[in-house]
Design a protein around this motif. Structure first.
Motif, PDB file in Angstrom:
ATOM      1  N   TYR A  75     -26.010  40.135  -2.516  1.00 43.61           N
ATOM      2  CA  TYR A  75     -27.111  40.902  -3.091  1.00 43.61           C
ATOM      3  C   TYR A  75     -28.316  40.830  -2.148  1.00 43.61           C
ATOM      4  O   TYR A  75     -28.899  41.837  -1.789  1.00 43.61           O
ATOM      5  N   HIS A  76     -28.650  39.630  -1.717  1.00 41.99           N
ATOM      6  CA  HIS A  76     -29.825  39.444  -0.859  1.00 41.99           C
ATOM      7  C   HIS A  76     -29.566  39.853   0.581  1.00 41.99           C
ATOM      8  O   HIS A  76     -30.473  40.278   1.287  1.00 41.99           O
ATOM      9  N   PHE A  77     -28.323  39.696   1.016  1.00 41.02           N
ATOM     10  CA  PHE A  77     -27.978  40.039   2.400  1.00 41.02           C
ATOM     11  C   PHE A  77     -26.722  40.899   2.426  1.00 41.02           C
ATOM     12  O   PHE A  77     -25.622  40.390   2.657  1.00 41.02           O
ATOM     13  N   PRO A  78     -26.895  42.197   2.178  1.00 35.46           N
ATOM     14  CA  PRO A  78     -25.735  43.090   2.103  1.00 35.46           C
ATOM     15  C   PRO A  78     -24.917  43.058   3.395  1.00 35.46           C
ATOM     16  O   PRO A  78     -23.722  43.351   3.368  1.00 35.46           O
ATOM     17  N   GLY A  79     -25.556  42.711   4.485  1.00 38.53           N
ATOM     18  CA  GLY A  79     -24.844  42.667   5.763  1.00 38.53           C
ATOM     19  C   GLY A  79     -23.980  41.423   5.926  1.00 38.53           C
ATOM     20  O   GLY A  79     -23.386  41.221   6.975  1.00 38.53           O
ATOM     21  N   LYS A  91     -22.577  37.632   6.451  1.00 39.45           N
ATOM     22  CA  LYS A  91     -22.863  36.478   7.294  1.00 39.45           C
ATOM     23  C   LYS A  91     -23.776  36.846   8.465  1.00 39.45           C
ATOM     24  O   LYS A  91     -24.700  36.114   8.795  1.00 39.45           O
ATOM     25  N   ARG A  92     -23.474  37.976   9.087  1.00 39.01           N
ATOM     26  CA  ARG A  92     -24.287  38.422  10.229  1.00 39.01           C
ATOM     27  C   ARG A  92     -25.752  38.536   9.858  1.00 39.01           C
ATOM     28  O   ARG A  92     -26.633  38.020  10.551  1.00 39.01           O
ATOM     29  N   GLU A  93     -26.009  39.247   8.771  1.00 41.00           N
ATOM     30  CA  GLU A  93     -27.407  39.469   8.384  1.00 41.00           C
ATOM     31  C   GLU A  93     -28.079  38.145   8.010  1.00 41.00           C
ATOM     32  O   GLU A  93     -29.226  37.901   8.385  1.00 41.00           O
ATOM     33  N   LEU A  94     -27.347  37.322   7.289  1.00 38.56           N
ATOM     34  CA  LEU A  94     -27.890  36.020   6.918  1.00 38.56           C
ATOM     35  C   LEU A  94     -28.268  35.214   8.156  1.00 38.56           C
ATOM     36  O   LEU A  94     -29.366  34.651   8.246  1.00 38.56           O
ATOM     37  N   ALA A  95     -27.381  35.192   9.122  1.00 38.47           N
ATOM     38  CA  ALA A  95     -27.632  34.426  10.350  1.00 38.47           C
ATOM     39  C   ALA A  95     -28.814  35.012  11.114  1.00 38.47           C
ATOM     40  O   ALA A  95     -29.649  34.275  11.654  1.00 38.47           O
ATOM     41  N   THR A  96     -28.880  36.324  11.162  1.00 34.09           N
ATOM     42  CA  THR A  96     -29.994  36.971  11.855  1.00 34.09           C
ATOM     43  C   THR A  96     -31.328  36.573  11.226  1.00 34.09           C
ATOM     44  O   THR A  96     -32.245  36.116  11.923  1.00 34.09           O
ATOM     45  N   GLU A  97     -31.415  36.729   9.923  1.00 32.04           N
ATOM     46  CA  GLU A  97     -32.658  36.414   9.227  1.00 32.04           C
ATOM     47  C   GLU A  97     -32.984  34.927   9.342  1.00 32.04           C
ATOM     48  O   GLU A  97     -34.143  34.552   9.522  1.00 32.04           O
ATOM     49  N   ALA A  98     -31.956  34.098   9.233  1.00 34.39           N
ATOM     50  CA  ALA A  98     -32.189  32.656   9.321  1.00 34.39           C
ATOM     51  C   ALA A  98     -32.746  32.285  10.696  1.00 34.39           C
ATOM     52  O   ALA A  98     -33.634  31.446  10.812  1.00 34.39           O
ATOM     53  N   THR A  99     -32.219  32.928  11.726  1.00 36.28           N
ATOM     54  CA  THR A  99     -32.683  32.633  13.087  1.00 36.28           C
ATOM     55  C   THR A  99     -34.130  33.070  13.274  1.00 36.28           C
ATOM     56  O   THR A  99     -34.954  32.321  13.804  1.00 36.28           O
ATOM     57  N   LEU A 100     -34.432  34.298  12.834  1.00 39.77           N
ATOM     58  CA  LEU A 100     -35.798  34.796  12.975  1.00 39.77           C
ATOM     59  C   LEU A 100     -36.768  33.897  12.213  1.00 39.77           C
ATOM     60  O   LEU A 100     -37.849  33.565  12.712  1.00 39.77           O
ATOM     61  N   GLU A 131     -25.532  41.747  17.237  1.00 40.47           N
ATOM     62  CA  GLU A 131     -26.782  41.674  16.471  1.00 40.47           C
ATOM     63  C   GLU A 131     -27.444  40.305  16.627  1.00 40.47           C
ATOM     64  O   GLU A 131     -28.667  40.186  16.634  1.00 40.47           O
ATOM     65  N   LEU A 132     -26.612  39.279  16.772  1.00 46.33           N
ATOM     66  CA  LEU A 132     -27.147  37.930  16.901  1.00 46.33           C
ATOM     67  C   LEU A 132     -27.859  37.729  18.230  1.00 46.33           C
ATOM     68  O   LEU A 132     -28.825  36.984  18.329  1.00 46.33           O
ATOM     69  N   ARG A 133     -27.349  38.389  19.258  1.00 46.68           N
ATOM     70  CA  ARG A 133     -28.032  38.273  20.550  1.00 46.68           C
ATOM     71  C   ARG A 133     -29.430  38.869  20.458  1.00 46.68           C
ATOM     72  O   ARG A 133     -30.391  38.324  21.010  1.00 46.68           O
ATOM     73  N   ASP A 134     -29.563  39.976  19.749  1.00 38.86           N
ATOM     74  CA  ASP A 134     -30.880  40.592  19.583  1.00 38.86           C
ATOM     75  C   ASP A 134     -31.829  39.618  18.892  1.00 38.86           C
ATOM     76  O   ASP A 134     -32.985  39.486  19.304  1.00 38.86           O
TER      77      ASP A 134
END
Lengths: 194, 194
Positions: free
Chosen positions: A53-57, A59-68, A126-129
């Motif tokens: 629900y919070h991260f429709p994307g 694992k990828r999206e979760l990891a991206t947001e967590a990194t940022l 996406e993670l590299r970005d």
DNA sequence: CTTTCTATAGACCATATGGTCTACATCGGG
DNA sequence: CCCGATGTAGACCATATGGTCTATAGAAAG
């Protein structure tokens, strides 16, 4: 649960943040591919439905947001350490102390959030970005600090510091100790830094 | 197939080495958990039987050996670069050139073998030992070079260089370019290094 | 009360993964 | 010619994994 603004709209920042925090911690410990969603969910004590629900994307999206998000935390920590410094070297020494303190409280000693995500960047562009965004942002902050403190070559200084920090972090993970940051800090105090 | 020594004993170093090479390459690209055995096997064009014959310990053992092997290659490269150097800084500049050249030929730009394995060290302690062994060995080599070239603080120099190298490698992966090593080399030439 | 929107709950699924095991090929030595 | 040693071939398995989908709970609004 937290009320935001004057509206009585209830927003569950808690659970979203809880996911980000658990994810960040686990990724730093085991790397992107080393962590299963189930593990993150268990750490955050939430079901799969919440995650998607919070991260429709996923694992990828979760990891991206967590990194940022982790990147911003480190950045604030840099600013704070340099704030009261009289020179660039002093600022670096202070920051090394902060990181060393932090690592001493971790077991296992966790990797840099950027490093932990970068490994997977070949399969997940996406993670590299995200990694690049964070590194760029750190670099810019360091350039400003170097310039403000009268460093003759702010750009070189920022690059060098970024390398030293990432390298020290890797060594700290390998040794499972804060020593590398202590030694780096000492070198800056002795004037052997950049 | 390769004949070793004067005995006519046939030793299939090729396939074992082929596994090590494929594994090392893939681990550097995607990290330990990011690579499936099937992928390594496909790259080496060998069946599972071969892998478990040469490395009964499976993925862990393969990764351990691959890391140690890659570590020795880097170590030789360091020795060669420092061999004809007149100062520690010159040696470092030369080594940066070597790595930069190497990375320019890779796509994607691959991580340091140590870094790529270290991520998984929380779940696979054996890998941490391999990483530590390699780092220790690199450090010792650098201390010797620094001492030989008259550096006033060989231990500090080695530590600093290790940090800078690992950091530069991480930045190179993030940027997917050899620039970080070019810049590090430049700094050593300008005398802004350690 | 009913509707609606937010968010949680978790069963379910296709696929991928590391690892085991048996069969076999090849070759030097007896 | 057979035999044992070395190494290849790949079917097979239990398990884990990311992701989807439907059901539901609870508050806010009408």
């Amino acid at each position: 649960m937290v009320y935001i603004g004057q509206k009585k709209r209830m927003v569950t920042l808690n659970n979203r943040d809880s996911l980000l925090r658990s994810a960040s911690l686990l990724f730093r410990q085991k790397g992107y591919h080393g962590v299963a969603l189930a593990e993150i969910l268990k750490a955050a004590d939430l079901p799969k439905g919440s995650l998607y629900y919070h991260f429709p994307g996923g694992k990828r999206e979760l990891a991206t947001e967590a990194t940022l998000s982790a990147g911003r935390i480190v950045e604030r920590s840099v600013s704070r350490a340099f704030e009261s410094a009289g020179s660039f070297a002093q600022g670096m020494a202070a920051f090394c102390d902060v990181v060393a303190d932090r690592l001493r409280s971790e077991s296992p000693v966790e990797a840099c959030p950027v490093a932990s995500i970068l490994q997977a960047s070949t399969s997940e562009p996406e993670l590299r970005d995200a990694a690049r965004t964070v590194l760029t942002s750190w670099s810019e902050g360091l350039v400003l600090q170097a310039a403000r403190l009268g460093h003759p070559a702010p750009h070189d200084a920022a690059d060098m510091v970024l390398m030293q920090m990432e390298g020290a972090w890797l060594l700290a993970v390998a040794e499972q100790s804060a020593r590398p940051f202590e030694r780096l800090g000492e070198m800056y105090r002795k004037g052997t830094g950049i």
